[in-house]
Design a protein around this motif. Structure first.
Motif, PDB file in Angstrom:
ATOM      1  N   ALA A 123     -17.009 -21.103  11.594  1.00 32.17           N
ATOM      2  CA  ALA A 123     -18.148 -20.197  10.420  1.00 32.17           C
ATOM      3  C   ALA A 123     -18.603 -19.325  11.142  1.00 32.17           C
ATOM      4  CB  ALA A 123     -18.630 -21.250   9.744  1.00 32.17           C
ATOM      5  N   LEU A 124     -19.771 -20.686  12.336  1.00 32.67           N
ATOM      6  CA  LEU A 124     -20.759 -20.022  13.196  1.00 32.67           C
ATOM      7  C   LEU A 124     -20.490 -19.335  13.883  1.00 32.67           C
ATOM      8  CD1 LEU A 124     -22.871 -22.768  14.185  1.00 32.67           C
ATOM      9  CD2 LEU A 124     -23.551 -20.961  12.445  1.00 32.67           C
ATOM     10  N   THR A 125     -19.746 -19.181  14.603  1.00 35.80           N
ATOM     11  CA  THR A 125     -18.258 -18.098  15.582  1.00 35.80           C
ATOM     12  C   THR A 125     -18.235 -16.846  15.067  1.00 35.80           C
ATOM     13  OG1 THR A 125     -18.002 -19.756  17.161  1.00 35.80           O
ATOM     14  CG2 THR A 125     -16.582 -17.358  17.530  1.00 35.80           C
ATOM     15  N   LEU A 126     -17.351 -16.796  13.346  1.00 38.05           N
ATOM     16  CA  LEU A 126     -17.247 -16.075  12.493  1.00 38.05           C
ATOM     17  C   LEU A 126     -17.786 -14.935  12.575  1.00 38.05           C
ATOM     18  CD1 LEU A 126     -14.886 -17.343  10.267  1.00 38.05           C
ATOM     19  CD2 LEU A 126     -13.808 -15.764  13.017  1.00 38.05           C
ATOM     20  N   LEU A 127     -19.508 -15.833  11.788  1.00 37.97           N
ATOM     21  CA  LEU A 127     -19.853 -15.011  11.318  1.00 37.97           C
ATOM     22  C   LEU A 127     -21.079 -14.286  12.912  1.00 37.97           C
ATOM     23  CD1 LEU A 127     -23.056 -14.527   9.793  1.00 37.97           C
ATOM     24  CD2 LEU A 127     -24.226 -16.621  10.081  1.00 37.97           C
ATOM     25  N   TRP A 128     -20.766 -14.390  14.109  1.00 43.70           N
ATOM     26  CA  TRP A 128     -21.739 -13.721  14.771  1.00 43.70           C
ATOM     27  C   TRP A 128     -20.492 -12.500  15.064  1.00 43.70           C
ATOM     28  CZ3 TRP A 128     -25.538 -12.801  18.296  1.00 43.70           C
ATOM     29  CH2 TRP A 128     -24.521 -12.725  19.870  1.00 43.70           C
ATOM     30  N   LEU A 129     -19.569 -13.175  15.542  1.00 42.61           N
ATOM     31  CA  LEU A 129     -18.899 -11.975  15.516  1.00 42.61           C
ATOM     32  C   LEU A 129     -18.986 -10.563  14.564  1.00 42.61           C
ATOM     33  CD1 LEU A 129     -15.285 -13.658  17.040  1.00 42.61           C
ATOM     34  CD2 LEU A 129     -17.029 -12.379  18.103  1.00 42.61           C
ATOM     35  N   PHE A 130     -19.061 -10.918  12.939  1.00 40.68           N
ATOM     36  CA  PHE A 130     -19.573  -9.936  12.097  1.00 40.68           C
ATOM     37  C   PHE A 130     -20.568  -9.204  12.997  1.00 40.68           C
ATOM     38  CE2 PHE A 130     -20.472  -8.008   8.579  1.00 40.68           C
ATOM     39  CZ  PHE A 130     -19.302  -7.737   7.417  1.00 40.68           C
ATOM     40  N   ALA A 131     -21.393 -10.044  13.084  1.00 38.45           N
ATOM     41  CA  ALA A 131     -22.125  -9.429  13.266  1.00 38.45           C
ATOM     42  C   ALA A 131     -22.275  -8.254  14.403  1.00 38.45           C
ATOM     43  CB  ALA A 131     -23.752 -10.461  13.635  1.00 38.45           C
ATOM     44  N   ALA A 132     -21.746  -8.820  14.960  1.00 37.23           N
ATOM     45  CA  ALA A 132     -21.465  -8.034  16.697  1.00 37.23           C
ATOM     46  C   ALA A 132     -19.860  -6.771  16.455  1.00 37.23           C
ATOM     47  CB  ALA A 132     -20.748  -8.796  17.843  1.00 37.23           C
ATOM     48  N   PHE A 133     -19.442  -6.857  15.626  1.00 36.32           N
ATOM     49  CA  PHE A 133     -18.659  -5.965  14.589  1.00 36.32           C
ATOM     50  C   PHE A 133     -19.774  -4.662  14.292  1.00 36.32           C
ATOM     51  CE2 PHE A 133     -17.092  -3.386  11.417  1.00 36.32           C
ATOM     52  CZ  PHE A 133     -14.924  -2.725  11.856  1.00 36.32           C
ATOM     53  N   PRO A 191     -24.987   5.420  10.743  1.00 32.86           N
ATOM     54  CA  PRO A 191     -25.804   4.999  10.941  1.00 32.86           C
ATOM     55  C   PRO A 191     -25.789   4.322  10.035  1.00 32.86           C
ATOM     56  CG  PRO A 191     -25.745   7.882  10.712  1.00 32.86           C
ATOM     57  CD  PRO A 191     -24.350   7.437  10.939  1.00 32.86           C
ATOM     58  N   GLU A 192     -24.999   4.624   8.273  1.00 30.67           N
ATOM     59  CA  GLU A 192     -25.107   3.506   7.545  1.00 30.67           C
ATOM     60  C   GLU A 192     -24.681   2.219   7.816  1.00 30.67           C
ATOM     61  OE1 GLU A 192     -20.836   5.725   7.326  1.00 30.67           O
ATOM     62  OE2 GLU A 192     -23.205   5.976   7.485  1.00 30.67           O
ATOM     63  N   TRP A 193     -24.339   1.825   8.705  1.00 32.30           N
ATOM     64  CA  TRP A 193     -24.473   0.343   9.254  1.00 32.30           C
ATOM     65  C   TRP A 193     -25.555  -0.123  10.095  1.00 32.30           C
ATOM     66  CZ3 TRP A 193     -20.743  -2.874   9.209  1.00 32.30           C
ATOM     67  CH2 TRP A 193     -19.394  -3.126   8.400  1.00 32.30           C
ATOM     68  N   ARG A 194     -26.734   1.161  10.325  1.00 31.42           N
ATOM     69  CA  ARG A 194     -27.736   0.373  11.055  1.00 31.42           C
ATOM     70  C   ARG A 194     -28.511  -0.923  10.934  1.00 31.42           C
ATOM     71  NH1 ARG A 194     -32.201   5.267  12.013  1.00 31.42           N
ATOM     72  NH2 ARG A 194     -29.819   5.868  12.800  1.00 31.42           N
ATOM     73  N   SER A 195     -28.905  -1.830  10.022  1.00 28.76           N
ATOM     74  CA  SER A 195     -29.278  -2.489   9.260  1.00 28.76           C
ATOM     75  C   SER A 195     -28.379  -3.603  10.118  1.00 28.76           C
ATOM     76  CB  SER A 195     -29.605  -2.909   7.488  1.00 28.76           C
ATOM     77  OG  SER A 195     -28.105  -2.796   7.245  1.00 28.76           O
ATOM     78  N   GLY A 196     -27.259  -3.145  10.622  1.00 27.02           N
ATOM     79  CA  GLY A 196     -26.228  -4.537  10.503  1.00 27.02           C
ATOM     80  C   GLY A 196     -27.139  -4.587  11.990  1.00 27.02           C
ATOM     81  N   ALA A 197     -26.753  -3.603  12.398  1.00 29.88           N
ATOM     82  CA  ALA A 197     -27.703  -3.764  14.415  1.00 29.88           C
ATOM     83  C   ALA A 197     -29.199  -4.520  14.493  1.00 29.88           C
ATOM     84  CB  ALA A 197     -27.777  -2.414  14.943  1.00 29.88           C
ATOM     85  N   VAL A 204     -29.172  -6.687  12.133  1.00 28.95           N
ATOM     86  CA  VAL A 204     -28.987  -8.326  11.996  1.00 28.95           C
ATOM     87  C   VAL A 204     -28.278  -9.050  13.372  1.00 28.95           C
ATOM     88  CG1 VAL A 204     -27.601  -9.645  10.768  1.00 28.95           C
ATOM     89  CG2 VAL A 204     -28.726  -7.768   9.584  1.00 28.95           C
ATOM     90  N   PHE A 205     -27.655  -7.896  14.157  1.00 30.19           N
ATOM     91  CA  PHE A 205     -27.238  -8.604  15.169  1.00 30.19           C
ATOM     92  C   PHE A 205     -28.072  -9.004  16.401  1.00 30.19           C
ATOM     93  CE2 PHE A 205     -25.200  -7.414  19.808  1.00 30.19           C
ATOM     94  CZ  PHE A 205     -24.759  -9.158  19.893  1.00 30.19           C
ATOM     95  N   GLY A 206     -29.366  -8.001  16.555  1.00 32.57           N
ATOM     96  CA  GLY A 206     -30.483  -7.970  17.426  1.00 32.57           C
ATOM     97  C   GLY A 206     -31.293  -9.647  17.137  1.00 32.57           C
ATOM     98  N   ALA A 207     -31.696  -9.857  15.635  1.00 28.78           N
ATOM     99  CA  ALA A 207     -32.134 -10.892  15.121  1.00 28.78           C
ATOM    100  C   ALA A 207     -31.011 -12.248  15.817  1.00 28.78           C
ATOM    101  CB  ALA A 207     -32.270 -10.833  13.747  1.00 28.78           C
ATOM    102  N   LEU A 208     -29.915 -12.047  15.972  1.00 32.14           N
ATOM    103  CA  LEU A 208     -29.195 -13.441  16.256  1.00 32.14           C
ATOM    104  C   LEU A 208     -29.331 -13.869  17.325  1.00 32.14           C
ATOM    105  CD1 LEU A 208     -26.532 -13.310  13.450  1.00 32.14           C
ATOM    106  CD2 LEU A 208     -27.672 -14.371  13.447  1.00 32.14           C
ATOM    107  N   LEU A 209     -29.216 -12.196  17.942  1.00 36.43           N
ATOM    108  CA  LEU A 209     -29.196 -13.025  20.086  1.00 36.43           C
ATOM    109  C   LEU A 209     -30.197 -13.316  20.344  1.00 36.43           C
ATOM    110  CD1 LEU A 209     -27.581 -11.783  22.368  1.00 36.43           C
ATOM    111  CD2 LEU A 209     -28.682  -9.580  22.731  1.00 36.43           C
ATOM    112  N   LEU A 210     -31.237 -12.918  19.440  1.00 40.33           N
ATOM    113  CA  LEU A 210     -32.990 -13.047  19.878  1.00 40.33           C
ATOM    114  C   LEU A 210     -32.837 -14.817  19.616  1.00 40.33           C
ATOM    115  CD1 LEU A 210     -34.793 -10.867  18.787  1.00 40.33           C
ATOM    116  CD2 LEU A 210     -34.814 -11.690  21.948  1.00 40.33           C
TER     117      LEU A 210
END
Length: 335
Positions: A35-45, A54-60, A62-68
């Motif tokens: 589950a963690l791996t799939l969540l991480w990959l979705f955030a990266a996508f 631009p409408e996916w900007r919030s996803g970026a 989220v990915f940045g926060a998860l990366l930290l």
């Protein structure tokens, strides 16, 4: 556009690294790791999609926060000397250096019958640096021709050899994985042992194919290399370190130490592809007594001689029979 492409590649590579890190090292049951791996990959996508839409900007974000968070968690994974180790690495070699005299503690001298049937013996042995006479490199192959385990054997006369081996310090239940070696899955271990233990177990018990190479180097450098092994073992006892498939393995550790002793030792891909180490040593001019590296390989192969030797007292002599570069006076006593 070029910047977006580069950022996309960087996110994709980071996503691959993070997915493997979570899958291999997350301290959770398999279902949770999935589950963690799939969540991480979705955030990266989502992070990659934000580069185009631009409408996916919030996803970026989220990915940045998860990366930290992932990097913080990764930093908290520390090497340890307190784990349920398998018996052959249960103790750590360490040494006392007193001028010319070296005392090695926890020298492994197991009596191996099968992979799981053995008599454990850990010994204290004494060596004088002034008695050091030879340095041999043993390479043991178990599959691919490019990959071998490298061991260094120091000879102190009268068939007294001590072998240093840089290995993964496996825990109970561990199986070796080259990929796992990139992700803090194993601690690093420097083990001193007898040849009847570490060389014989590879040929006679594990079925590996092994070769011996006499390295001709100034004895001052040989003594420095021996001391470097002892120092490295002592350091790991007080400050554990993770094994790394590329940067901290059996071959790279040898050359990191050797370069401190012999400045200017050239870098070469064969320092990483350990199966081709003989050609590298031959090009350096430290292998003597054979007309080519191929001939040295042929004459240095001791697998059959090891398997034909039953009595441990003859093991070190027999595996050196016919090895190029060993003095004829030393060969005459081989049985």
């Amino acid at each position: 556009m070029t910047t977006s492409i580069l950022l996309g590649i960087a996110i994709a590579l980071t996503a691959a690294w993070g997915a493997l890190a979570l899958w291999l090292r997350a301290p959770a049951p398999r279902s949770v790791r999935i589950a963690l791996t799939l969540l991480w990959l979705f955030a990266a996508f989502a992070g990659i999609a934000a580069l185009a839409w631009p409408e996916w900007r919030s996803g970026a974000y989220v990915f940045g926060a998860l990366l930290l968070g992932l990097l913080f968690w990764w930093h908290t994974i520390r090497a340890s000397n307190e784990r349920p180790w398998i018996p052959e690495v249960a103790r750590q070699t360490h040494g006392d250096i007193n001028g010319d005299h070296i005392t090695l503690h926890n020298v492994r001298n197991f009596d191996w019958r099968t992979r799981t049937d053995f008599t454990p013996r850990w010994e204290t042995r004494h060596y004088a640096l002034s008695d050091l006479q030879s340095v041999d490199v043993a390479l043991s192959y178990w599959g691919h021709a490019a990959i071998a385990h490298a061991l260094v054997s120091f000879g102190f006369g009268d068939d007294r050899y001590v072998v240093f081996s840089v290995e993964i310090r496996r825990k109970q239940g561990d199986s070796f994985s080259e990929i796992g070696g990139f992700f803090k899955q194993y601690e690093l271990s420097v083990i001193a042992s007898t040849e009847e233990d570490s060389l014989r177990v590879r040929t006679n018990v594990r079925g590996e194919d092994s070769y011996l190479y006499r390295v001709h180097m100034p004895m001052d450098d040989a003594r420095s290399l021996f001391l470097a092994y002892v120092t490295a073992a002592n350091r790991l006892r007080h400050k554990p370190r993770f094994y790394h498939t590329l940067t901290a393995n059996c071959t790279t550790i040898v050359f990191q130490m050797a370069r401190r002793i012999v400045p200017g030792l050239p870098l070469d891909y064969r320092q990483l592809v350990s199966g081709y180490l003989p050609e590298y040593l031959y090009d350096l001019g430290v292998l003597q007594g054979a007309g080519s590296a191929a001939q040295y390989r042929q004459l240095g192969r001791y697998t059959d001689r090891a398997r034909e030797t039953d009595a441990p007292v003859w093991f070190s002599r027999n595996i050196r029979r016919g090895v190029p570069g060993i003095d004829e006076s030393q060969r005459q006593d081989l049985q």
